[in-house]
Motif scaffolding. Structure first.
Motif, PDB file in Angstrom:
ATOM      1  N   MET A 231       0.805  -1.173   0.000  1.00 12.00           N
ATOM      2  CA  MET A 231       0.000   0.000   0.000  1.00 12.00           C
ATOM      3  C   MET A 231       0.858   1.249   0.000  1.00 12.00           C
ATOM      4  O   MET A 231       1.884   1.294   0.677  1.00 12.00           O
ATOM      5  CB  MET A 231      -0.828   0.027   1.265  1.00 12.00           C
ATOM      6  CG  MET A 231      -2.238  -0.234   0.999  1.00 12.00           C
ATOM      7  SD  MET A 231      -2.987   0.285   2.476  1.00 12.00           S
ATOM      8  CE  MET A 231      -4.524  -0.046   2.160  1.00 12.00           C
ATOM      9  N   ARG A 232       0.296   2.217  -0.699  1.00 10.62           N
ATOM     10  CA  ARG A 232       1.028   3.495  -0.771  1.00 10.62           C
ATOM     11  C   ARG A 232       0.657   4.400   0.376  1.00 10.62           C
ATOM     12  O   ARG A 232      -0.486   4.450   0.797  1.00 10.62           O
ATOM     13  CB  ARG A 232       0.605   4.224  -2.024  1.00 10.62           C
ATOM     14  CG  ARG A 232       1.471   3.951  -3.155  1.00 10.62           C
ATOM     15  CD  ARG A 232       0.813   4.626  -4.300  1.00 10.62           C
ATOM     16  NE  ARG A 232       1.740   5.250  -5.164  1.00 10.62           N
ATOM     17  CZ  ARG A 232       1.414   5.851  -6.253  1.00 10.62           C
ATOM     18  NH1 ARG A 232       0.162   5.950  -6.585  1.00 10.62           N
ATOM     19  NH2 ARG A 232       2.300   6.368  -7.011  1.00 10.62           N
ATOM     20  N   LYS A 233       1.616   5.092   0.804  1.00 13.37           N
ATOM     21  CA  LYS A 233       1.359   6.073   1.858  1.00 13.37           C
ATOM     22  C   LYS A 233       0.917   7.384   1.225  1.00 13.37           C
ATOM     23  O   LYS A 233       1.482   7.813   0.231  1.00 13.37           O
ATOM     24  CB  LYS A 233       2.636   6.319   2.660  1.00 13.37           C
ATOM     25  CG  LYS A 233       2.759   5.464   3.842  1.00 13.37           C
ATOM     26  CD  LYS A 233       3.940   5.972   4.597  1.00 13.37           C
ATOM     27  CE  LYS A 233       3.889   5.487   5.986  1.00 13.37           C
ATOM     28  NZ  LYS A 233       4.969   5.953   6.765  1.00 13.37           N
ATOM     29  N   ARG A 234      -0.063   7.911   1.819  1.00 12.86           N
ATOM     30  CA  ARG A 234      -0.514   9.221   1.347  1.00 12.86           C
ATOM     31  C   ARG A 234       0.417  10.289   1.875  1.00 12.86           C
ATOM     32  O   ARG A 234       0.838  10.247   3.023  1.00 12.86           O
ATOM     33  CB  ARG A 234      -1.917   9.531   1.843  1.00 12.86           C
ATOM     34  CG  ARG A 234      -2.959   8.769   1.128  1.00 12.86           C
ATOM     35  CD  ARG A 234      -4.286   9.366   1.527  1.00 12.86           C
ATOM     36  NE  ARG A 234      -5.343   8.657   0.840  1.00 12.86           N
ATOM     37  CZ  ARG A 234      -6.604   8.842   1.066  1.00 12.86           C
ATOM     38  NH1 ARG A 234      -6.984   9.682   1.973  1.00 12.86           N
ATOM     39  NH2 ARG A 234      -7.492   8.184   0.388  1.00 12.86           N
ATOM     40  N   ALA A 235       0.665  11.256   0.985  1.00  9.80           N
ATOM     41  CA  ALA A 235       1.519  12.363   1.396  1.00  9.80           C
ATOM     42  C   ALA A 235       0.713  13.298   2.290  1.00  9.80           C
ATOM     43  O   ALA A 235      -0.476  13.523   2.084  1.00  9.80           O
ATOM     44  CB  ALA A 235       2.030  13.115   0.185  1.00  9.80           C
ATOM     45  N   LYS A 236       1.360  13.777   3.269  1.00 12.74           N
ATOM     46  CA  LYS A 236       0.686  14.719   4.166  1.00 12.74           C
ATOM     47  C   LYS A 236       0.427  16.023   3.428  1.00 12.74           C
ATOM     48  O   LYS A 236       1.264  16.481   2.648  1.00 12.74           O
ATOM     49  CB  LYS A 236       1.551  14.990   5.390  1.00 12.74           C
ATOM     50  CG  LYS A 236       1.351  14.008   6.474  1.00 12.74           C
ATOM     51  CD  LYS A 236       2.049  14.522   7.692  1.00 12.74           C
ATOM     52  CE  LYS A 236       1.458  13.912   8.907  1.00 12.74           C
ATOM     53  NZ  LYS A 236       2.074  14.419  10.093  1.00 12.74           N
ATOM     54  N   PHE A 237      -0.747  16.557   3.707  1.00 11.26           N
ATOM     55  CA  PHE A 237      -1.094  17.846   3.105  1.00 11.26           C
ATOM     56  C   PHE A 237      -0.287  18.942   3.774  1.00 11.26           C
ATOM     57  O   PHE A 237      -0.289  19.089   4.987  1.00 11.26           O
ATOM     58  CB  PHE A 237      -2.599  18.105   3.281  1.00 11.26           C
ATOM     59  CG  PHE A 237      -3.040  19.399   2.685  1.00 11.26           C
ATOM     60  CD1 PHE A 237      -3.100  19.564   1.318  1.00 11.26           C
ATOM     61  CD2 PHE A 237      -3.367  20.464   3.498  1.00 11.26           C
ATOM     62  CE1 PHE A 237      -3.509  20.762   0.775  1.00 11.26           C
ATOM     63  CE2 PHE A 237      -3.768  21.656   2.971  1.00 11.26           C
ATOM     64  CZ  PHE A 237      -3.848  21.808   1.590  1.00 11.26           C
ATOM     65  N   VAL A 238       0.412  19.688   2.959  1.00 12.52           N
ATOM     66  CA  VAL A 238       1.251  20.761   3.474  1.00 12.52           C
ATOM     67  C   VAL A 238       0.620  22.087   3.087  1.00 12.52           C
ATOM     68  O   VAL A 238       0.327  22.341   1.923  1.00 12.52           O
ATOM     69  CB  VAL A 238       2.680  20.656   2.893  1.00 12.52           C
ATOM     70  CG1 VAL A 238       3.539  21.776   3.422  1.00 12.52           C
ATOM     71  CG2 VAL A 238       3.276  19.306   3.197  1.00 12.52           C
ATOM     72  N   GLU A 239       0.386  22.900   4.056  1.00 13.75           N
ATOM     73  CA  GLU A 239      -0.171  24.221   3.795  1.00 13.75           C
ATOM     74  C   GLU A 239       0.943  25.153   3.368  1.00 13.75           C
ATOM     75  O   GLU A 239       1.969  25.244   4.028  1.00 13.75           O
ATOM     76  CB  GLU A 239      -0.848  24.781   5.045  1.00 13.75           C
ATOM     77  CG  GLU A 239      -2.159  24.144   5.344  1.00 13.75           C
ATOM     78  CD  GLU A 239      -2.867  24.868   6.468  1.00 13.75           C
ATOM     79  OE1 GLU A 239      -2.736  26.106   6.581  1.00 13.75           O
ATOM     80  OE2 GLU A 239      -3.548  24.189   7.232  1.00 13.75           O
ATOM     81  N   GLU A 240       0.684  25.827   2.239  1.00 14.61           N
ATOM     82  CA  GLU A 240       1.639  26.816   1.773  1.00 14.61           C
ATOM     83  C   GLU A 240       0.995  28.186   1.848  1.00 14.61           C
ATOM     84  O   GLU A 240      -0.197  28.341   1.626  1.00 14.61           O
ATOM     85  CB  GLU A 240       2.023  26.544   0.317  1.00 14.61           C
ATOM     86  CG  GLU A 240       2.925  25.367   0.136  1.00 14.61           C
ATOM     87  CD  GLU A 240       3.332  25.251  -1.315  1.00 14.61           C
ATOM     88  OE1 GLU A 240       3.472  26.300  -1.972  1.00 14.61           O
ATOM     89  OE2 GLU A 240       3.493  24.123  -1.769  1.00 14.61           O
ATOM     90  N   GLU A 241       1.780  29.134   2.087  1.00 17.37           N
ATOM     91  CA  GLU A 241       1.298  30.509   2.101  1.00 17.37           C
ATOM     92  C   GLU A 241       1.400  31.046   0.686  1.00 17.37           C
ATOM     93  O   GLU A 241       2.469  30.999   0.074  1.00 17.37           O
ATOM     94  CB  GLU A 241       2.141  31.363   3.048  1.00 17.37           C
ATOM     95  CG  GLU A 241       1.574  32.739   3.223  1.00 17.37           C
ATOM     96  CD  GLU A 241       2.333  33.537   4.264  1.00 17.37           C
ATOM     97  OE1 GLU A 241       2.577  34.715   3.991  1.00 17.37           O
ATOM     98  OE2 GLU A 241       2.688  32.966   5.310  1.00 17.37           O
ATOM     99  N   ILE A 242       0.285  31.514   0.170  1.00 14.23           N
ATOM    100  CA  ILE A 242       0.256  32.050  -1.194  1.00 14.23           C
ATOM    101  C   ILE A 242       0.422  33.556  -1.109  1.00 14.23           C
ATOM    102  O   ILE A 242      -0.308  34.236  -0.384  1.00 14.23           O
ATOM    103  CB  ILE A 242      -1.066  31.696  -1.894  1.00 14.23           C
ATOM    104  CG1 ILE A 242      -1.206  30.188  -1.988  1.00 14.23           C
ATOM    105  CG2 ILE A 242      -1.123  32.333  -3.261  1.00 14.23           C
ATOM    106  CD1 ILE A 242      -2.541  29.746  -2.529  1.00 14.23           C
ATOM    107  N   VAL A 243       1.329  34.048  -1.868  1.00 12.04           N
ATOM    108  CA  VAL A 243       1.593  35.477  -1.895  1.00 12.04           C
ATOM    109  C   VAL A 243       0.801  36.073  -3.062  1.00 12.04           C
ATOM    110  O   VAL A 243       0.973  35.669  -4.206  1.00 12.04           O
ATOM    111  CB  VAL A 243       3.105  35.757  -2.054  1.00 12.04           C
ATOM    112  CG1 VAL A 243       3.356  37.245  -2.117  1.00 12.04           C
ATOM    113  CG2 VAL A 243       3.871  35.116  -0.929  1.00 12.04           C
TER     114      VAL A 243
END
Length: 191
Positions: free
Chosen positions: A1-13
């Motif tokens: 099984m594949r591990k899901r990547a953690k959702f990373v919050e980015e700041e949008i400029v």
């Protein structure tokens, strides 16, 4: 099984520079466009209240007396009165004061058809009054409750003169001769 990547919050400029550039260019363009835009207006004045004049001054020439022109838009035509006397009514003849002075141009048409009124005859009547009272510019207009608004506006146009252009007169030039009663006072309800 594949591990899901953690959702990373980015700041949008937010880059507001392109929007600011467009606004910077639009403001002068809009201001310049306002200079070339022509505005049309209907001059409407409130009723005037004056102190009563003496009896000696009232008996001067008829042109010195106020005309007090009043036009009522009825379902069946226009009723015109000047100085309290209905146009066309002779003293002592028992003329019906509710009858129109200018009947409909197209009798039998629906009330919503504002072209049923005889605006040409109304303009000719206004011209004849203007010839008698050249300094008068005010007319009082009222209408019955079920008369369409466009009929009231067309009545104002006919009383002012359909070819009347006041743009230059409002800038200091003389009022054109084809302008008759261009200062309407609109009253509520037909009287």
């Amino acid at each position: 099984m594949r591990k899901r990547a953690k959702f990373v919050e980015e700041e949008i400029v937010a880059d507001l520079l392109p929007v600011m550039n467009v606004m910077f260019l639009l403001v002068p363009l809009l201001l310049q466009a306002m200079e070339f835009a022509t505005m049309a207006s209907v001059n409407v004045a409130p009723p005037r209240f004056t102190a009563e004049r003496s009896e000696a001054k009232q008996e001067d020439s008829p042109q010195d007396k106020p005309l007090n022109l009043k036009v009522i838009v009825l379902e069946d035509g226009f009723r015109i009165s000047a100085d309290g006397q209905q146009d066309g009514a002779e003293a002592g003849k028992g003329t019906d004061s509710k009858a129109p002075t200018i009947p409909l141009a197209k009798p039998g048409t629906p009330l919503t058809d504002y072209d049923r009124y005889d605006y040409g005859a109304l303009e000719q009547k206004a011209k004849s009054y203007k010839d008698l009272f050249p300094n008068e510019t005010t007319v009082t207009i009222s209408a019955e409750g079920n008369v369409p608004m466009q009929a009231l506006i067309s009545t104002m146009d006919a009383l002012a003169g359909r070819t009347c252009k006041l743009g230059r007169a409002l800038k200091g030039e003389n009022i054109p001769a084809d302008c008759y009663f261009w200062q309407p006072i609109v009253e509520g309800g037909a009287g």
